[in-house]
Structures are given as structure tokens and as C-alpha cells.
Design a protein around this motif. Structure first.
Motif, short mmCIF file in Angstrom:
data_model
loop_
_atom_site.label_atom_id
_atom_site.label_comp_id
_atom_site.label_asym_id
_atom_site.label_seq_id
_atom_site.Cartn_x
_atom_site.Cartn_y
_atom_site.Cartn_z
N TYR A 21 -5.75 29.14 -12.08
CA TYR A 21 -5.68 28.85 -13.50
C TYR A 21 -6.11 27.42 -13.76
O TYR A 21 -5.58 26.48 -13.18
CB TYR A 21 -4.25 29.04 -14.03
CG TYR A 21 -3.71 30.44 -13.84
CD1 TYR A 21 -4.53 31.56 -13.96
CD2 TYR A 21 -2.37 30.65 -13.55
CE1 TYR A 21 -4.03 32.83 -13.79
CE2 TYR A 21 -1.85 31.92 -13.38
CZ TYR A 21 -2.69 33.02 -13.50
OH TYR A 21 -2.18 34.28 -13.33
N THR A 25 -4.09 29.47 -21.94
CA THR A 25 -4.25 30.51 -22.96
C THR A 25 -3.95 29.90 -24.33
O THR A 25 -3.42 28.78 -24.42
CB THR A 25 -3.27 31.67 -22.71
OG1 THR A 25 -1.93 31.19 -22.91
CG2 THR A 25 -3.42 32.23 -21.30
N ALA A 336 -5.83 37.65 -16.16
CA ALA A 336 -6.25 36.63 -15.18
C ALA A 336 -7.71 36.80 -14.77
O ALA A 336 -8.07 36.65 -13.61
CB ALA A 336 -5.35 36.69 -13.95
#
Length: 373
Positions: A21, A25, A336
Motif C-alpha cells: 500500500y 483510499t 487491493a
């Protein structure tokens, strides 16, 4: 905007990169900056939007940077179900692994010995369900007078499951001076009243996963009568042989029936719903995540705690009565950066429900011929 640009510190950045990541988001973009400023937050976000990391990451950062850590629990995260509690605990484990932050998770339905042993070793962050928390507080294992950060997660589900009375017993035990992060998928009157009573000048953050779900998940519909659904399901699973499939049933009885049908056809599957014991539900989830079984059949309430990054396929065996529920269901695949697929079985009597879903998401689901199965 990257996590680094949001002001996340190096140990947490390293842990985020380990998980692949780098870009937050939308809910993380909105929630993390004010949370890092220790402001209260009112968050409207569904499962699948990344909201867990939106409150976990700032809490870890605050506690890691605290130069004068007190002895005692410094952060409490309250959540309605065992599955969600474990999911949040896993998230803390992932993002705090390069820090000295200690955490544990407590929930009912299991013996308390292991949980009380962990509490005796002192923890910084406690993830808890309301019933077990009150029970251990009554026994003297837990005091909340050192709490600096309080999270109430899935508040609307708390209301649905009858936990509001428990929450109202817990709240007076918390210090008046603290940061409160309040998250709910919906905002009925009772939840709005609760939020206004415990939040101080909150920053409101709100995201809807609808558009992103529509854009990133391949969605199709089979028009099939009710009695033909079981054979279609068996044929699809035997032909495509997906590794991880979440099948949604409208009822607990239906979930059990689908599981029996699939097992009889030689397809490894288990059902998960509210009538199952905590141990049975956790065993089913563990077997599913470890690929011991490829198919999990769930009701909507039970599925709230399922968080699997690489879920290959969602099948709506029964179409939900509420259109937004469809969005929540299919949002469990395609996470993801992975591709996702959602198939919906629609009988004649369910066509009005499908119409409402298509109106909500702004598109018509492409139809697949039954012969293609």
C-alpha cells in the motif's frame, strides 16, 4: 496523495509498503489528517472502503510518538462482532510491527483465560466487543481511565445487534478528555443522537464505494428460476474452479442448505451466520482464508467481518432486498488492486429487486446465457 504526504511516520510507512500500500483510499485521505491533529471524527463509510486503516494508523502514530506513555490501556476500539474485532486486530498487527505498540483483542463466545493473560501483560490498544468488555471490567481486569483514543466502529450494526445499552454503560467509564473516532455505514436517528452526544466539533468524512465498485468489478447476471439456482451454482463452481468464492444467501436456513448441496456435490464449503457458534464461525473463516475450503456461504450480517484481499468471486445466490446491500456484498472482491467478479442469480420474482440495484449503480448488468455455465 501518498501516505508519506499525509504525514505518516517511517515505521508505519515501512509496514504499509510491506503490504503493497502506497496510496491511501478516499476515506483514508479524508480521515487521517484530522485524526493526526487529534480531532474527533464522524465517519460515514462501509466495509471495503479502507476505514479500518483510517483510524488504526493515526492511533498507532500517536501512541508511538507519545514521549510519556502511561501504564494502562491508551486506545479502545469497540466493534460489534468477533470477526470484525479479529480483522481490526490483524490490521494493528500489520501496521504496528515496526513499533513497540502492544495490543490485544477480546470477544465473547470463548474462554477468557488467554484474554486475561494478555491483559495482565499490559497493552496499549484494546480491541473489544461490548459484552466481553463489560464482563472483564466487572471482574476488575480492565479499567478505562487511561484511554486517550476511543473508536466506535460499525455503530449502526451495534444498534441492529442490540448493543446500544452496553455502549451506554461503557461510555461513562471513559475519560472526558480523549479523541473519539465514530464510524457508521448509515446514520439512523438513534445513531445520529449517539454521535452528537459523544463527539466534540467532529470533522465529518463520508465516502460511498458505489462508483468505484461499479468501475472495478466485472458484474453479470443469470436469469434463472429459483429451483434451477442450485444446479447452476454447482455447474459454475465445477467448471470455473475458483479458489475463493463468497456466496450470499438471504437467510440462515438458505445458507445451510446451499452448504449441504455443495458438499454433497463434492465442493468444499461451509456456511457462516448468526446461529453458528463463535468457534464454528471462526473455524469456517480460517478454513476459507487458508484455502482448506474454496466456498463460504454467508448471510449479510455474518459477512460484515469478512476481509479477504484476494477474494476471487462473489455470487448473489439470493438478491438482497436493499440495493445498497448489493454494493456492500460485491465490494468484498476486487480489493487491493486485484481483479474481481460478481455474479447474480435472478429469478422471476427477484426482477424488481434487480431493477432497483441497476438504478442505484447506474448501469444494466450484462446477462449471461445459462448455456455458458
Amino acid at each position: 496523495m501518498t501516505f508519506k504526504e499525509l504525514g505518516i511516520i517511517e515505521p508505519i510507512l515501512k509496514a504499509l509498503l510491506d503490504k503493497g500500500y502506497d496510496v491511501p483510499t478516499p476515506i483514508q485521505n479524508q480521515a487521517i489528517p484530522p485524526a493526526l491533529r487529534k480531532q474527533d471524527i464522524l465517519g460515514l463509510a462501509q466495509t471495503g472502503t479502507g476505514k479500518t486503516a483510517a483510524f488504526v494508523i493515526p492511533i498507532i502514530q500517536h501512541l508511538h510518538r507519545d514521549n510519556n506513555p502511561c501504564k494502562g490501556i491508551r486506545a479502545l476500539i469497540l466493534t460489534p462482532t468477533r470477526e470484525l474485532a479479529i480483522q481490526i486486530s490483524d490490521c494493528i498487527h500489520d501496521y504496528a510491527k515496526y513499533t513497540a505498540i502492544r495490543h490485544t483483542v477480546i470477544f465473547g463466545g470463548v474462554k477468557q483465560q488467554a484474554q486475561t493473560d494478555a491483559l495482565r501483560r499490559n497493552v496499549d490498544i484494546l480491541v473489544a466487543t461490548p459484552g466481553r468488555l463489560l464482563d472483564l471490567m466487572k471482574q476488575g481486569y480492565i479499567k478505562l481511565d487511561t484511554i486517550q483514543h476511543f473508536v466506535l466502529d460499525e455503530a449502526d450494526r451495534m444498534l441492529d445487534m442490540g448493543f446500544i445499552h452496553d455502549i451506554n454503560r461503557i461510555l461513562p467509564k471513559l475519560p472526558k478528555e480523549k479523541q473519539t473516532l465514530f464510524f457508521s455505514a448509515t446514520m439512523p436517528a438513534a445513531i445520529a443522537t449517539l454521535s452528537s452526544s459523544i463527539l466534540h466539533h467532529p470533522v465529518r468524512v463520508e465516502v460511498s464505494p458505489t462508483s468505484s465498485v461499479v468501475d472495478t468489478i466485472k458484474q453479470n447476471v443469470y436469469f434463472v428460476e429459483k429451483e434451477g439456482k442450485k444446479n447452476l451454482l454447482i455447474q459454475l463452481l465445477k467448471k470455473q474452479r475458483p479458489q475463493s468464492v463468497l456466496v450470499f444467501s438471504r437467510t440462515k436456513y438458505g445458507a445451510d442448505k446451499i452448504a449441504r448441496i455443495l458438499c454433497k456435490a463434492g465442493i468444499g464449503s461451509q456456511a457462516i451466520h448468526g446461529n453458528k457458534s463463535q468457534n464454528a464461525r471462526q473455524t469456517a473463516l480460517t478454513d476459507f482464508k487458508s484455502n482448506k475450503i474454496s466456498v463460504l456461504i454467508a448471510t449479510d450480517i455474518a459477512a460484515r467481518g469478512i476481509d479477504i484481499d484476494q477474494l476471487e468471486l462473489v455470487i448473489n445466490y439470493d438478491i438482497p432486498n436493499v440495493p445498497e446491500t448489493y454494493v456492500h456484498r460485491i465490494g468484498r472482491t476486487g480489493r487491493a488492486g486485484n481483479t474481481g467478479m460478481a455474479l447474480t442469480f435472478c429469478s422471476q420474482e427477484e426482477r424488481p429487486l434487480l431493477h432497483d440495484i441497476q438504478k442505484l449503480i447506474g448501469k444494466t448488468l450484462p446477462m449471461l446465457p445459462l448455456s455458458a455455465s
